[in-house]
Design a protein around this motif. Sequence first.
Motif, PDB file in Angstrom:
ATOM      1  N   LEU A  17       1.415   3.626  -6.932  1.00 44.98           N
ATOM      2  CA  LEU A  17       1.593   2.339  -6.254  1.00 44.98           C
ATOM      3  C   LEU A  17       1.814   1.217  -7.266  1.00 44.98           C
ATOM      4  O   LEU A  17       2.663   0.344  -7.065  1.00 44.98           O
ATOM      5  N   LYS A  35       0.839  -1.193   0.000  1.00 45.31           N
ATOM      6  CA  LYS A  35       0.000   0.000   0.000  1.00 45.31           C
ATOM      7  C   LYS A  35       0.875   1.243   0.000  1.00 45.31           C
ATOM      8  O   LYS A  35       2.069   1.191   0.305  1.00 45.31           O
ATOM      9  N   LEU A  36       0.260   2.337  -0.355  1.00 41.95           N
ATOM     10  CA  LEU A  36       0.931   3.619  -0.402  1.00 41.95           C
ATOM     11  C   LEU A  36      -0.026   4.670   0.142  1.00 41.95           C
ATOM     12  O   LEU A  36      -1.185   4.717  -0.259  1.00 41.95           O
ATOM     13  N   THR A  37       0.464   5.491   1.061  1.00 41.23           N
ATOM     14  CA  THR A  37      -0.321   6.614   1.575  1.00 41.23           C
ATOM     15  C   THR A  37       0.385   7.901   1.196  1.00 41.23           C
ATOM     16  O   THR A  37       1.590   8.028   1.389  1.00 41.23           O
ATOM     17  N   LYS A  38      -0.382   8.822   0.620  1.00 40.45           N
ATOM     18  CA  LYS A  38       0.144  10.133   0.272  1.00 40.45           C
ATOM     19  C   LYS A  38      -0.710  11.183   0.969  1.00 40.45           C
ATOM     20  O   LYS A  38      -1.923  11.014   1.090  1.00 40.45           O
ATOM     21  N   THR A  61      -4.907   6.556   0.794  1.00 41.34           N
ATOM     22  CA  THR A  61      -4.199   5.279   0.836  1.00 41.34           C
ATOM     23  C   THR A  61      -4.716   4.377  -0.272  1.00 41.34           C
ATOM     24  O   THR A  61      -5.932   4.215  -0.431  1.00 41.34           O
ATOM     25  N   THR A  71      -2.461   8.328  -6.695  1.00 36.48           N
ATOM     26  CA  THR A  71      -1.822   7.490  -5.674  1.00 36.48           C
ATOM     27  C   THR A  71      -1.836   6.030  -6.113  1.00 36.48           C
ATOM     28  O   THR A  71      -0.835   5.319  -5.970  1.00 36.48           O
ATOM     29  N   SER A  72      -2.948   5.584  -6.664  1.00 34.06           N
ATOM     30  CA  SER A  72      -3.048   4.196  -7.141  1.00 34.06           C
ATOM     31  C   SER A  72      -2.078   3.924  -8.281  1.00 34.06           C
ATOM     32  O   SER A  72      -1.415   2.881  -8.312  1.00 34.06           O
ATOM     33  N   CYS A 127      -6.855  10.056  -5.627  1.00 33.51           N
ATOM     34  CA  CYS A 127      -6.991   8.600  -5.515  1.00 33.51           C
ATOM     35  C   CYS A 127      -6.382   7.898  -6.724  1.00 33.51           C
ATOM     36  O   CYS A 127      -5.644   6.921  -6.569  1.00 33.51           O
ATOM     37  N   ALA A 135      -5.282  12.662   3.469  1.00 29.53           N
ATOM     38  CA  ALA A 135      -4.456  11.461   3.298  1.00 29.53           C
ATOM     39  C   ALA A 135      -5.226  10.479   2.427  1.00 29.53           C
ATOM     40  O   ALA A 135      -6.399  10.213   2.657  1.00 29.53           O
TER      41      ALA A 135
END
Length: 78
Positions: free
Chosen positions: A44, A4-7, A77, A40-41, A37, A75
């Motif tokens: 990842l 997973k990645l959180t920005k 994720t 971020t996806s 979203c 945030a």
Amino acid sequence: MEVKLTKVYTVTEDMLAVNVGSGSLRVLATPTLAAFCEGTSAELAAPYLEEGCTTVGTEISIRHLAPTPLGGKVAVTA
């Protein structure tokens, strides 16, 4: 293994609903949240793709539950 990645994004003037054209309020625009979203996806997934390949969104389901004002943090994720 969970990947997973959180920005964390800070809301700027150009991200507000009134400036994006999705409303009249000075809060984070839902289309901007959707872009967070997707971005971020994609970030990842990038290391798992062959060189020159990318992701393509085909469907998004999002619930924007609270307003975030200018300068607020969001945030995301994936």
